[in-house]
Scaffold this active site. Structure first.
Site, PDB file in Angstrom:
ATOM      1  CB  SER A  90      -0.963   0.013   1.198  1.00 25.15           C
ATOM      2  OG  SER A  90      -0.257   0.046   2.413  1.00 25.15           O
ATOM      3  CE  LYS A 142      -2.680   1.635   5.208  1.00 32.91           C
ATOM      4  NZ  LYS A 142      -2.523   0.966   3.903  1.00 32.91           N
TER       5      LYS A 142
END
EC number: 3.4.21.53
Length: 342
Positions: free
Chosen positions: A230, A275
């Site tokens: 990611s 996140k």
């Protein structure tokens, strides 16, 4: 007496292992900065330029695993924290894989992510990149077992060039029925078929592909003890910023997430809510989110964070440069506007 027994029984139940793990905001790293291992991105053999601000990649900490499960008390505490998510154990640790095998898969995905990021950044700068993709491993019991082998060079998948790991996944997803692999094994061309298994919405053949690129100069990425794909987009942005005159961010503190393909496509990731909270905790004011994650982003953006939706590396660069110039950002896609236009 009865109440005491009930209290003890309740406490005992609360301390029993649960079948869940918790996703929480993890450490963040500035791709323009340093880690304990030194500069996160080092470029040798090409001219580089000073940078400013931050281009921060984000991670998710996974609490609990099959060997050390969380208690129900742990799960209850996570339920009360808006930055945490509770997911079934098998979603994080597939039963067919050991914890060690899951960690190894994450390590390979990180390697692929770094290679694809370098390729995407260099191709964005108009530089030549030579690419091939090989099978780094085959999952036991998967459809690919006994068909593909470690070391096979993958040339085409369903007739499409295998430019990188992400192009392979797209080619597998695009066709119903068996997947055709054109490979090279020990110098000999072979055409093989694998019928993918379906897990959720994904078609899985059961291989770990690895990118093998030849670059015109050396780009080294140092990020120990972090796995998964990611961070790819943020790696690519950091490389582009170092290779181009002027500071892309003009001092602005950015964070973001998304896989990257060698041709610049940005893909979805897991744990985006965690996140975003990690970005705020790290002091970022602007955030880059993959378009395909917008359904999870909308309605969950923490205060103080401006989120832009991106589909390609070019989209991300445009958003950063627009903010850097103090220009009008109303035309830049956000997850609200992206969802409205879907």
């Amino acid at each position: 007496m009865g109440l005491g027994i009930a209290a003890v029984a309740s406490l005992a139940l609360a301390l029993l292992p649960s079948p869940y793990v918790v996703e929480a905001p993890g450490p963040t790293f500035d791709t323009l900065g340093d880690t304990e291992a030194g500069p996160l991105i080092s470029i040798d053999g090409a001219e580089t330029y000073p940078t400013e601000g931050e281009l921060r990649l984000l991670t998710v900490s996974l609490l609990g695993n099959p060997q050390r499960p969380l208690t129900w008390v742990d799960v209850a505490e996570a339920y009360l924290d808006p930055s945490d998510s509770i997911i079934p154990m098998e979603a994080a640790f597939p039963p067919e894989l050991s914890v060690e095998e899951s960690n190894e898969a994450g390590r390979i995905e990180m390697q692929n992510s770094q290679s694809a990021a370098v390729a995407a950044a260099l191709l964005h700068e108009g530089l030549d990149v030579v690419s091939d993709v090989r099978v780094a491993g085959v999952i036991p019991g998967s459809p690919a077992e006994g068909v593909l082998q470690e070391g096979d060079r993958i040339l085409r998948v369903n007739g499409e060039q295998a430019f990188d790991v992400y192009s392979i996944r797209a080619s597998i997803a695009a066709v119903d029925g068996p997947t055709t692999f054109e490979i090279e094994r020990s110098g000999e061309p072979l055409t093989l078929e694998v019928t993918p298994a379906v897990e959720g919405e994904q078609k899985i053949v059961g291989i770990y592909p690895s990118n093998e690129f030849e670059f015109p100069f050396e780009v080294d990425i140092q990020l120990p003890n972090v796995g998964g794909p990611s961070a790819g987009m943020m790696f690519a942005l950091g490389i582009v910023d170092e290779l181009t005159p002027g500071a892309m961010t003009a001092g602005t503190r950015w964070a973001g997430t998304g896989t990257i393909a060698a041709l610049g496509d940005v893909g979805p990731i897991g744990g985006i809510v965690q996140k975003m909270h990690g970005a705020v905790d790290a002091g970022a004011s602007h955030f880059l989110a993959p378009v395909e994650n917008c359904a999870e982003v909308a309605g969950h953006v923490p205060d103080g964070l401006t989120v832009f939706a991106v589909d390609t590396l070019d989209d991300a660069i445009t958003a950063i440069e627009t903010v850097a110039m103090n220009a009008d950002t109303s035309a830049l896609p956000t997850c609200t506007s992206a969802a409205a236009g879907a």
